[in-house]
Design a protein around this motif. Structure first.
Motif, PDB file in Angstrom:
ATOM      1  N   ALA A 229       0.832  -1.208   0.000  1.00 24.11           N
ATOM      2  CA  ALA A 229       0.000   0.000   0.000  1.00 24.11           C
ATOM      3  C   ALA A 229       0.866   1.257   0.000  1.00 24.11           C
ATOM      4  O   ALA A 229       0.563   2.228  -0.707  1.00 24.11           O
ATOM      5  N   ALA A 230       1.943   1.252   0.764  1.00 19.82           N
ATOM      6  CA  ALA A 230       2.850   2.403   0.797  1.00 19.82           C
ATOM      7  C   ALA A 230       3.477   2.637  -0.573  1.00 19.82           C
ATOM      8  O   ALA A 230       3.581   3.785  -1.037  1.00 19.82           O
ATOM      9  N   THR A 231       3.866   1.566  -1.226  1.00 17.29           N
ATOM     10  CA  THR A 231       4.452   1.709  -2.560  1.00 17.29           C
ATOM     11  C   THR A 231       3.422   2.250  -3.546  1.00 17.29           C
ATOM     12  O   THR A 231       3.732   3.117  -4.363  1.00 17.29           O
ATOM     13  N   TYR A 232       2.197   1.748  -3.462  1.00 18.49           N
ATOM     14  CA  TYR A 232       1.136   2.290  -4.308  1.00 18.49           C
ATOM     15  C   TYR A 232       0.970   3.795  -4.059  1.00 18.49           C
ATOM     16  O   TYR A 232       0.829   4.574  -4.990  1.00 18.49           O
ATOM     17  N   LYS A 233       0.987   4.183  -2.794  1.00 19.34           N
ATOM     18  CA  LYS A 233       0.823   5.597  -2.443  1.00 19.34           C
ATOM     19  C   LYS A 233       1.945   6.441  -3.049  1.00 19.34           C
ATOM     20  O   LYS A 233       1.686   7.471  -3.670  1.00 19.34           O
ATOM     21  N   TYR A 234       3.196   6.002  -2.873  1.00 19.39           N
ATOM     22  CA  TYR A 234       4.328   6.750  -3.405  1.00 19.39           C
ATOM     23  C   TYR A 234       4.330   6.775  -4.933  1.00 19.39           C
ATOM     24  O   TYR A 234       4.876   7.689  -5.541  1.00 19.39           O
ATOM     25  N   SER A 235       3.706   5.770  -5.548  1.00 15.57           N
ATOM     26  CA  SER A 235       3.621   5.688  -7.009  1.00 15.57           C
ATOM     27  C   SER A 235       2.480   6.528  -7.567  1.00 15.57           C
ATOM     28  O   SER A 235       2.301   6.590  -8.780  1.00 15.57           O
ATOM     29  N   GLY A 236       1.670   7.091  -6.679  1.00 13.90           N
ATOM     30  CA  GLY A 236       0.522   7.864  -7.122  1.00 13.90           C
ATOM     31  C   GLY A 236      -0.701   7.025  -7.428  1.00 13.90           C
ATOM     32  O   GLY A 236      -1.691   7.528  -7.952  1.00 13.90           O
ATOM     33  N   GLU A 237      -0.646   5.739  -7.100  1.00 18.48           N
ATOM     34  CA  GLU A 237      -1.767   4.832  -7.316  1.00 18.48           C
ATOM     35  C   GLU A 237      -2.646   4.847  -6.058  1.00 18.48           C
ATOM     36  O   GLU A 237      -2.741   3.871  -5.321  1.00 18.48           O
ATOM     37  N   LEU A 238      -3.283   5.980  -5.839  1.00 19.41           N
ATOM     38  CA  LEU A 238      -3.969   6.232  -4.575  1.00 19.41           C
ATOM     39  C   LEU A 238      -5.201   5.358  -4.383  1.00 19.41           C
ATOM     40  O   LEU A 238      -5.504   4.964  -3.256  1.00 19.41           O
ATOM     41  N   ASP A 239      -5.906   5.031  -5.448  1.00 18.96           N
ATOM     42  CA  ASP A 239      -7.079   4.153  -5.310  1.00 18.96           C
ATOM     43  C   ASP A 239      -6.660   2.771  -4.826  1.00 18.96           C
ATOM     44  O   ASP A 239      -7.291   2.193  -3.938  1.00 18.96           O
ATOM     45  N   GLN A 240      -5.590   2.235  -5.420  1.00 17.80           N
ATOM     46  CA  GLN A 240      -5.103   0.924  -4.991  1.00 17.80           C
ATOM     47  C   GLN A 240      -4.570   0.985  -3.562  1.00 17.80           C
ATOM     48  O   GLN A 240      -4.771   0.061  -2.782  1.00 17.80           O
ATOM     49  N   ALA A 241      -3.869   2.059  -3.230  1.00 17.82           N
ATOM     50  CA  ALA A 241      -3.339   2.224  -1.876  1.00 17.82           C
ATOM     51  C   ALA A 241      -4.476   2.254  -0.868  1.00 17.82           C
ATOM     52  O   ALA A 241      -4.426   1.553   0.155  1.00 17.82           O
ATOM     53  N   GLU A 242      -5.495   3.045  -1.162  1.00 12.07           N
ATOM     54  CA  GLU A 242      -6.627   3.154  -0.237  1.00 12.07           C
ATOM     55  C   GLU A 242      -7.329   1.819  -0.043  1.00 12.07           C
ATOM     56  O   GLU A 242      -7.641   1.432   1.089  1.00 12.07           O
ATOM     57  N   LYS A 243      -7.552   1.111  -1.133  1.00 11.27           N
ATOM     58  CA  LYS A 243      -8.222  -0.195  -1.055  1.00 11.27           C
ATOM     59  C   LYS A 243      -7.434  -1.158  -0.172  1.00 11.27           C
ATOM     60  O   LYS A 243      -7.988  -1.835   0.697  1.00 11.27           O
ATOM     61  N   LEU A 244      -6.134  -1.211  -0.378  1.00  7.62           N
ATOM     62  CA  LEU A 244      -5.302  -2.121   0.400  1.00  7.62           C
ATOM     63  C   LEU A 244      -5.196  -1.673   1.853  1.00  7.62           C
ATOM     64  O   LEU A 244      -5.234  -2.508   2.771  1.00  7.62           O
ATOM     65  N   GLU A 245      -5.091  -0.378   2.094  1.00 10.42           N
ATOM     66  CA  GLU A 245      -5.037   0.124   3.468  1.00 10.42           C
ATOM     67  C   GLU A 245      -6.335  -0.172   4.217  1.00 10.42           C
ATOM     68  O   GLU A 245      -6.316  -0.480   5.414  1.00 10.42           O
ATOM     69  N   GLN A 246      -7.463  -0.108   3.517  1.00  6.72           N
ATOM     70  CA  GLN A 246      -8.738  -0.468   4.145  1.00  6.72           C
ATOM     71  C   GLN A 246      -8.761  -1.946   4.518  1.00  6.72           C
ATOM     72  O   GLN A 246      -9.255  -2.321   5.582  1.00  6.72           O
ATOM     73  N   GLU A 247      -8.195  -2.776   3.641  1.00  4.46           N
ATOM     74  CA  GLU A 247      -8.120  -4.204   3.947  1.00  4.46           C
ATOM     75  C   GLU A 247      -7.214  -4.462   5.148  1.00  4.46           C
ATOM     76  O   GLU A 247      -7.544  -5.267   6.026  1.00  4.46           O
ATOM     77  N   VAL A 248      -6.083  -3.767   5.204  1.00  4.38           N
ATOM     78  CA  VAL A 248      -5.179  -3.894   6.350  1.00  4.38           C
ATOM     79  C   VAL A 248      -5.907  -3.500   7.629  1.00  4.38           C
ATOM     80  O   VAL A 248      -5.841  -4.209   8.642  1.00  4.38           O
ATOM     81  N   PHE A 249      -6.611  -2.391   7.584  1.00  4.79           N
ATOM     82  CA  PHE A 249      -7.354  -1.921   8.751  1.00  4.79           C
ATOM     83  C   PHE A 249      -8.397  -2.945   9.194  1.00  4.79           C
ATOM     84  O   PHE A 249      -8.508  -3.270  10.377  1.00  4.79           O
ATOM     85  N   ARG A 250      -9.141  -3.487   8.226  1.00  7.57           N
ATOM     86  CA  ARG A 250     -10.181  -4.461   8.538  1.00  7.57           C
ATOM     87  C   ARG A 250      -9.591  -5.720   9.182  1.00  7.57           C
ATOM     88  O   ARG A 250     -10.068  -6.192  10.217  1.00  7.57           O
ATOM     89  N   ILE A 251      -8.521  -6.232   8.610  1.00  9.52           N
ATOM     90  CA  ILE A 251      -7.920  -7.459   9.125  1.00  9.52           C
ATOM     91  C   ILE A 251      -7.329  -7.213  10.518  1.00  9.52           C
ATOM     92  O   ILE A 251      -7.488  -8.044  11.414  1.00  9.52           O
ATOM     93  N   ARG A 252      -6.659  -6.091  10.696  1.00  3.47           N
ATOM     94  CA  ARG A 252      -6.080  -5.786  12.018  1.00  3.47           C
ATOM     95  C   ARG A 252      -7.174  -5.646  13.064  1.00  3.47           C
ATOM     96  O   ARG A 252      -7.029  -6.116  14.186  1.00  3.47           O
ATOM     97  N   ARG A 253      -8.266  -5.003  12.690  1.00  6.09           N
ATOM     98  CA  ARG A 253      -9.373  -4.823  13.638  1.00  6.09           C
ATOM     99  C   ARG A 253      -9.976  -6.177  14.001  1.00  6.09           C
ATOM    100  O   ARG A 253     -10.255  -6.457  15.173  1.00  6.09           O
ATOM    101  N   GLU A 254     -10.166  -7.047  13.011  1.00  4.71           N
ATOM    102  CA  GLU A 254     -10.735  -8.371  13.289  1.00  4.71           C
ATOM    103  C   GLU A 254      -9.785  -9.229  14.108  1.00  4.71           C
ATOM    104  O   GLU A 254     -10.201  -9.969  15.001  1.00  4.71           O
ATOM    105  N   ALA A 255      -8.494  -9.141  13.801  1.00  2.74           N
ATOM    106  CA  ALA A 255      -7.509 -10.003  14.457  1.00  2.74           C
ATOM    107  C   ALA A 255      -7.143  -9.519  15.851  1.00  2.74           C
ATOM    108  O   ALA A 255      -6.922 -10.326  16.762  1.00  2.74           O
ATOM    109  N   PHE A 256      -7.070  -8.199  16.014  1.00  6.36           N
ATOM    110  CA  PHE A 256      -6.515  -7.668  17.246  1.00  6.36           C
ATOM    111  C   PHE A 256      -7.475  -6.784  18.039  1.00  6.36           C
ATOM    112  O   PHE A 256      -7.144  -6.306  19.107  1.00  6.36           O
ATOM    113  N   GLY A 257      -8.644  -6.557  17.479  1.00  8.09           N
ATOM    114  CA  GLY A 257      -9.677  -5.785  18.192  1.00  8.09           C
ATOM    115  C   GLY A 257      -9.565  -4.311  18.061  1.00  8.09           C
ATOM    116  O   GLY A 257      -8.815  -3.654  17.530  1.00  8.09           O
TER     117      GLY A 257
END
Length: 117
Positions: free
Chosen positions: A89-117
């Motif tokens: 996601a960070a690489t996507y962000k630095y590459s200007g691929e903000l839609d892909q970065a956002e999508k992946l960051e949302q997935e990271v957030f969702r998984i972390r929230r489910e896994a760790f509360g």
């Protein structure tokens, strides 16, 4: 070699780090195969150096492979897999691929929230 490469990366000596990390990756692939955790870690380290050096296409390609291999080896909720997603996601962000970065960051957030509360 991997520790010296990391020292080079942290010191901003990215050319030296990249050369050593490529060698570490080659040796680990030969010794352990591409899907071994140590090999995957070497790929992730090289991808980080690529990103820090502005080689975003190379970083993204390698990070996609790291993510695929970590999902296969550990599943989607494993901390190493989540970190691989965040790095891509960070690489996507630095590459200007903000839609892909956002999508992946949302997935990271969702998984972390489910896994760790």
């Amino acid at each position: 070699m991997a520790n010296l490469a990391a020292t080079y990366r942290y010191s901003g000596k990215l050319d030296e780090a990249e050369k050593l990390e490529q060698e570490v990756l080659r040796v680990r692939r030969e010794a352990f195969g591409s899907s071994h955790p140590d090999t995957i870690k070497a790929m992730a380290n090289l991808a980080t150096t690529f990103r820090k050096g502005g080689k975003l296409d190379e970083a993204g390609n390698l990070e996609q492979e790291v993510l695929r291999l970590r999902k296969e080896a550990f599943g989607s909720s494993h901390p190493d897999t989540i970190n691989a997603m965040a790095n891509l996601a960070a690489t996507y962000k630095y590459s200007g691929e903000l839609d892909q970065a956002e999508k992946l960051e949302q997935e990271v957030f969702r998984i972390r929230r489910e896994a760790f509360g």
